[in-house]
Design a protein around this motif. Structure first.
Motif, PDB file in Angstrom:
ATOM      1  N   ILE B  21       0.836  -1.206   0.000  1.00  0.00           N
ATOM      2  CA  ILE B  21       0.000   0.000   0.000  1.00  0.00           C
ATOM      3  C   ILE B  21       0.867   1.250   0.000  1.00  0.00           C
ATOM      4  O   ILE B  21       0.567   2.228  -0.689  1.00  0.00           O
ATOM      5  CB  ILE B  21      -0.957  -0.024   1.213  1.00  0.00           C
ATOM      6  CG1 ILE B  21      -2.043  -1.089   0.982  1.00  0.00           C
ATOM      7  CG2 ILE B  21      -1.593   1.346   1.446  1.00  0.00           C
ATOM      8  CD1 ILE B  21      -2.896  -1.386   2.207  1.00  0.00           C
ATOM      9  N   ARG B  22       1.973   1.232   0.752  1.00  0.00           N
ATOM     10  CA  ARG B  22       2.880   2.382   0.748  1.00  0.00           C
ATOM     11  C   ARG B  22       3.457   2.640  -0.645  1.00  0.00           C
ATOM     12  O   ARG B  22       3.643   3.780  -1.045  1.00  0.00           O
ATOM     13  CB  ARG B  22       4.040   2.151   1.722  1.00  0.00           C
ATOM     14  CG  ARG B  22       3.662   2.435   3.160  1.00  0.00           C
ATOM     15  CD  ARG B  22       4.808   2.184   4.115  1.00  0.00           C
ATOM     16  NE  ARG B  22       4.481   2.739   5.407  1.00  0.00           N
ATOM     17  CZ  ARG B  22       5.067   3.827   5.939  1.00  0.00           C
ATOM     18  NH1 ARG B  22       6.048   4.434   5.296  1.00  0.00           N
ATOM     19  NH2 ARG B  22       4.681   4.298   7.096  1.00  0.00           N
ATOM     20  N   GLU B  23       3.705   1.540  -1.368  1.00  0.00           N
ATOM     21  CA  GLU B  23       4.331   1.671  -2.684  1.00  0.00           C
ATOM     22  C   GLU B  23       3.321   2.015  -3.769  1.00  0.00           C
ATOM     23  O   GLU B  23       3.566   2.865  -4.623  1.00  0.00           O
ATOM     24  CB  GLU B  23       5.014   0.338  -3.021  1.00  0.00           C
ATOM     25  CG  GLU B  23       6.099   0.410  -4.062  1.00  0.00           C
ATOM     26  CD  GLU B  23       6.839  -0.925  -4.138  1.00  0.00           C
ATOM     27  OE1 GLU B  23       6.692  -1.615  -5.155  1.00  0.00           O
ATOM     28  OE2 GLU B  23       7.539  -1.283  -3.157  1.00  0.00           O
ATOM     29  N   MET B  24       2.156   1.333  -3.725  1.00  0.00           N
ATOM     30  CA  MET B  24       1.200   1.424  -4.827  1.00  0.00           C
ATOM     31  C   MET B  24       0.041   2.383  -4.544  1.00  0.00           C
ATOM     32  O   MET B  24      -0.650   2.783  -5.470  1.00  0.00           O
ATOM     33  CB  MET B  24       0.587   0.039  -5.093  1.00  0.00           C
ATOM     34  CG  MET B  24       1.576  -1.102  -5.239  1.00  0.00           C
ATOM     35  SD  MET B  24       2.535  -0.972  -6.760  1.00  0.00           S
ATOM     36  CE  MET B  24       1.243  -1.322  -7.973  1.00  0.00           C
ATOM     37  N   THR B  29      -3.655  -1.266  -4.898  1.00  0.00           N
ATOM     38  CA  THR B  29      -3.222  -2.496  -4.230  1.00  0.00           C
ATOM     39  C   THR B  29      -4.216  -3.621  -4.496  1.00  0.00           C
ATOM     40  O   THR B  29      -5.421  -3.432  -4.352  1.00  0.00           O
ATOM     41  CB  THR B  29      -3.080  -2.265  -2.713  1.00  0.00           C
ATOM     42  OG1 THR B  29      -1.984  -1.370  -2.500  1.00  0.00           O
ATOM     43  CG2 THR B  29      -2.810  -3.569  -1.977  1.00  0.00           C
ATOM     44  N   THR B  30      -3.685  -4.777  -4.918  1.00  0.00           N
ATOM     45  CA  THR B  30      -4.544  -5.931  -5.206  1.00  0.00           C
ATOM     46  C   THR B  30      -4.179  -7.087  -4.285  1.00  0.00           C
ATOM     47  O   THR B  30      -3.081  -7.123  -3.717  1.00  0.00           O
ATOM     48  CB  THR B  30      -4.350  -6.408  -6.663  1.00  0.00           C
ATOM     49  OG1 THR B  30      -2.974  -6.799  -6.814  1.00  0.00           O
ATOM     50  CG2 THR B  30      -4.673  -5.294  -7.650  1.00  0.00           C
ATOM     51  N   LEU B  31      -5.116  -8.005  -4.160  1.00  0.00           N
ATOM     52  CA  LEU B  31      -4.846  -9.196  -3.349  1.00  0.00           C
ATOM     53  C   LEU B  31      -3.654  -9.952  -3.940  1.00  0.00           C
ATOM     54  O   LEU B  31      -2.761 -10.400  -3.216  1.00  0.00           O
ATOM     55  CB  LEU B  31      -6.104 -10.083  -3.300  1.00  0.00           C
ATOM     56  CG  LEU B  31      -5.989 -11.364  -2.463  1.00  0.00           C
ATOM     57  CD1 LEU B  31      -5.595 -11.046  -1.022  1.00  0.00           C
ATOM     58  CD2 LEU B  31      -7.299 -12.151  -2.483  1.00  0.00           C
ATOM     59  N   LEU B  57      -7.315  -4.284   5.833  1.00  0.00           N
ATOM     60  CA  LEU B  57      -6.992  -2.847   5.805  1.00  0.00           C
ATOM     61  C   LEU B  57      -6.964  -2.265   7.215  1.00  0.00           C
ATOM     62  O   LEU B  57      -6.111  -1.433   7.542  1.00  0.00           O
ATOM     63  CB  LEU B  57      -8.010  -2.081   4.953  1.00  0.00           C
ATOM     64  CG  LEU B  57      -7.905  -2.238   3.435  1.00  0.00           C
ATOM     65  CD1 LEU B  57      -8.941  -1.363   2.750  1.00  0.00           C
ATOM     66  CD2 LEU B  57      -6.506  -1.914   2.923  1.00  0.00           C
ATOM     67  N   LEU B  58      -7.881  -2.709   8.048  1.00  0.00           N
ATOM     68  CA  LEU B  58      -7.924  -2.209   9.421  1.00  0.00           C
ATOM     69  C   LEU B  58      -6.669  -2.642  10.191  1.00  0.00           C
ATOM     70  O   LEU B  58      -6.089  -1.850  10.953  1.00  0.00           O
ATOM     71  CB  LEU B  58      -9.195  -2.739  10.108  1.00  0.00           C
ATOM     72  CG  LEU B  58      -9.607  -2.020  11.387  1.00  0.00           C
ATOM     73  CD1 LEU B  58      -9.878  -0.545  11.132  1.00  0.00           C
ATOM     74  CD2 LEU B  58     -10.852  -2.695  11.974  1.00  0.00           C
ATOM     75  N   ALA B  59      -6.237  -3.885   9.960  1.00  0.00           N
ATOM     76  CA  ALA B  59      -5.017  -4.371  10.619  1.00  0.00           C
ATOM     77  C   ALA B  59      -3.800  -3.576  10.117  1.00  0.00           C
ATOM     78  O   ALA B  59      -2.896  -3.251  10.893  1.00  0.00           O
ATOM     79  CB  ALA B  59      -4.830  -5.861  10.350  1.00  0.00           C
ATOM     80  N   VAL B  60      -3.780  -3.269   8.835  1.00  0.00           N
ATOM     81  CA  VAL B  60      -2.673  -2.474   8.281  1.00  0.00           C
ATOM     82  C   VAL B  60      -2.711  -1.059   8.872  1.00  0.00           C
ATOM     83  O   VAL B  60      -1.671  -0.495   9.245  1.00  0.00           O
ATOM     84  CB  VAL B  60      -2.732  -2.419   6.741  1.00  0.00           C
ATOM     85  CG1 VAL B  60      -1.680  -1.461   6.195  1.00  0.00           C
ATOM     86  CG2 VAL B  60      -2.532  -3.815   6.145  1.00  0.00           C
ATOM     87  N   ALA B  61      -3.899  -0.490   8.996  1.00  0.00           N
ATOM     88  CA  ALA B  61      -4.027   0.849   9.586  1.00  0.00           C
ATOM     89  C   ALA B  61      -3.521   0.837  11.025  1.00  0.00           C
ATOM     90  O   ALA B  61      -2.819   1.765  11.457  1.00  0.00           O
ATOM     91  CB  ALA B  61      -5.479   1.322   9.517  1.00  0.00           C
ATOM     92  N   ALA B  62      -3.860  -0.222  11.778  1.00  0.00           N
ATOM     93  CA  ALA B  62      -3.382  -0.328  13.167  1.00  0.00           C
ATOM     94  C   ALA B  62      -1.858  -0.413  13.190  1.00  0.00           C
ATOM     95  O   ALA B  62      -1.196   0.181  14.051  1.00  0.00           O
ATOM     96  CB  ALA B  62      -4.000  -1.555  13.840  1.00  0.00           C
ATOM     97  N   ARG B  63      -1.301  -1.146  12.216  1.00  0.00           N
ATOM     98  CA  ARG B  63       0.166  -1.254  12.118  1.00  0.00           C
ATOM     99  C   ARG B  63       0.775   0.123  11.815  1.00  0.00           C
ATOM    100  O   ARG B  63       1.805   0.508  12.386  1.00  0.00           O
ATOM    101  CB  ARG B  63       0.528  -2.250  11.007  1.00  0.00           C
ATOM    102  CG  ARG B  63       2.014  -2.389  10.740  1.00  0.00           C
ATOM    103  CD  ARG B  63       2.707  -3.130  11.871  1.00  0.00           C
ATOM    104  NE  ARG B  63       4.157  -3.000  11.787  1.00  0.00           N
ATOM    105  CZ  ARG B  63       4.861  -2.083  12.446  1.00  0.00           C
ATOM    106  NH1 ARG B  63       4.261  -1.216  13.235  1.00  0.00           N
ATOM    107  NH2 ARG B  63       6.171  -2.031  12.322  1.00  0.00           N
ATOM    108  N   GLU B  64       0.153   0.875  10.909  1.00  0.00           N
ATOM    109  CA  GLU B  64       0.666   2.214  10.568  1.00  0.00           C
ATOM    110  C   GLU B  64       0.533   3.157  11.761  1.00  0.00           C
ATOM    111  O   GLU B  64       1.369   4.036  11.966  1.00  0.00           O
ATOM    112  CB  GLU B  64      -0.058   2.785   9.346  1.00  0.00           C
ATOM    113  CG  GLU B  64       0.231   2.060   8.032  1.00  0.00           C
ATOM    114  CD  GLU B  64       1.657   2.269   7.527  1.00  0.00           C
ATOM    115  OE1 GLU B  64       2.437   3.042   8.124  1.00  0.00           O
ATOM    116  OE2 GLU B  64       2.010   1.642   6.505  1.00  0.00           O
ATOM    117  N   ALA B  65      -0.518   2.979  12.542  1.00  0.00           N
ATOM    118  CA  ALA B  65      -0.685   3.807  13.743  1.00  0.00           C
ATOM    119  C   ALA B  65       0.437   3.511  14.736  1.00  0.00           C
ATOM    120  O   ALA B  65       1.022   4.423  15.331  1.00  0.00           O
ATOM    121  CB  ALA B  65      -2.061   3.556  14.374  1.00  0.00           C
TER     122      ALA B  65
END
Lengths: 205, 205
Positions: B21-24, B29-31, B57-65
Motif C-alpha cells: 500500500i505504501r508503494e502502490m 493495491t490488489t490481493l 486494511l484495518l489491521a494495516v491501519a493499526a500497524r501504521e498507527a
C-alpha cells in the motif's frame, strides 16, 4: 465578464449547490437536486460552469473556504485586545461544535482530490488568509505593548492555524472537541505568557 | 489463539500489505500483489482475515498507527530533559518531511471511512496513546522542576497532538512543512515559558 444579473445567477447556483451538499453530502448530490433548489436549467449551470461538475465543486469549495473565515467575524478582523481574542476563540470553538464531524470543505477537498493543484491552491489560500488575519492581530497586540515584540508574529500565526486545523481533524475523526479547545487555549496561553508586563523580572538572554 | 507460527504469518501478511500500500497506494493495491509479496495463498489470507479486505486494511491501519509512535522513539518515551524534547521535535519533523504529502494512515482511514466506528476507534486510540506519552513527559519535567506544576499536563499534551496533526494535514494539503515546524516550536516555547526558573519575578495572580 459577467453582467450583474449573470453574477447573481452564478452566485445562486453556488449557494444552492453548497446548501444541497451540506444537506445531502457530496456523494448523494445530483445535478437535478441543484437545479431544483436554485430554479436554474442545466444549460444555465453549464453556461456558468463550462468545466461541469468539477468546476462547480471547486467554486462551492471556494465558497465554503470563505465561510470558514466569515464565521470567525467580526472577531478575526478585530484582534486588538485580549477581550476580542477570547471572543474569537469562543467563536471558533462554537463554529466547529455546531459543524461536528462533517466538514463540508474537507469533504469537498477530498472529493476534488486532496493532491490536485486546484485543491492544493484552494487550501493554501485559505491557510494564507487565515494566517494573515491572525498575524495582523498579533502585530496589533505587539504595537499595543500587550505581546512582546520579540514574538515572531507570522510563525506564531502559522502555529495557531495548524493547531486549529489539528483540533478540527481530531474532532472529525473521533467526535471529541477537547483537542480543539486545548489547542486554542494553549496558543492563547502562549500569547499571554509573551505579554511583557506578565514577566517583570524576566532576564533578557 | 494463534500459534507462534500463525502469528508470524499473520504479521507477515500485514507487513507485506502495508509495504504494498505504501508503494502502490490503496486504490492500486490488489490481493495478488499482497500474495506475491508475502508468499502466502489466498486461503491463508482469508484464514487470518476472515472479514476480508476491510479486516486486512484495518489491521494495516493499526500497524501504521503503531509506526507513527515507533518513529518518534526513543525520544517520545524519554521526554525528561529539554534536550530529549528538542530531539523528539526534530524526529517528528524529519518523519513527516520524509513522508511528504502521502500519509499511509490518513489514506487508510479515508478508505475505511473516516466516520466508521472502527476507524474512529483506531484514530482515538492513537491520539490517546500519543497524548499519554507527551503527558508523561510533561509530568516528568514538572517533577524535575523544569515546568511549572500549575500547567495542565493532560490538556497541554492534547494541544500538542492537535498542533502536530494540523501541521501534518497542512503539509499533506499544501506540500509545506512550515506549519508543522511552527506549531511544534510554539508548543515548545509555551512549555519553556512555563519553566518556573524562567520567570523569577513572575507575580502570582
Amino acid at each position: 465578464m459577467l453582467t450583474a444579473k449573470g453574477a447573481a445567477t452564478r452566485r445562486r447556483i453556488i449557494e444552492g449547490a453548497a446548501a444541497e451538499i451540506r444537506e445531502m453530502g457530496v456523494a448523494a448530490t445530483t445535478l437535478d437536486g441543484i437545479l431544483g433548489r436554485t430554479a436554474t436549467s442545466k444549460s444555465q449551470v453549464f453556461h456558468y460552469f463550462p468545466g461541469g461538475k468539477e468546476e462547480l465543486l471547486l467554486a462551492v469549495a471556494a465558497r465554503e473556504a470563505d465561510r470558514v473565515l466569515e464565521d470567525q467575524e467580526p472577531h478575526l478582523g478585530d484582534l486588538g485586545t485580549w477581550q476580542t481574542w477570547d471572543a474569537w476563540r469562543d467563536a471558533v470553538v462554537e463554529r466547529y461544535r455546531r459543524q461536528g464531524v462533517n466538514c463540508p470543505l474537507g469533504l469537498l477537498v477530498t472529493e476534488l482530490g486532496r493532491t490536485t493543484p486546484a485543491a492544493q491552491q484552494l487550501t493554501a489560500q485559505l491557510v494564507d488568509r487565515w494566517q494573515a488575519a491572525l498575524r495582523a492581530g498579533i502585530e496589533r497586540m505587539q504595537v499595543a505593548g500587550a505581546i512582546d515584540a520579540a514574538v515572531d508574529a507570522g510563525r506564531t500565526a502559522a502555529a495557531i492555524v495548524a493547531a486549529i486545523q489539528g483540533g478540527v481533524v481530531i474532532l472529525m475523526s473521533t467526535g471529541r472537541i477537547i483537542h480543539l479547545e486545548a489547542a486554542l487555549d494553549t496558543m492563547m496561553a502562549f500569547l499571554r505568557s509573551a505579554a511583557p508586563t506578565d514577566v517583570p523580572g524576566h532576564d533578557e538572554e
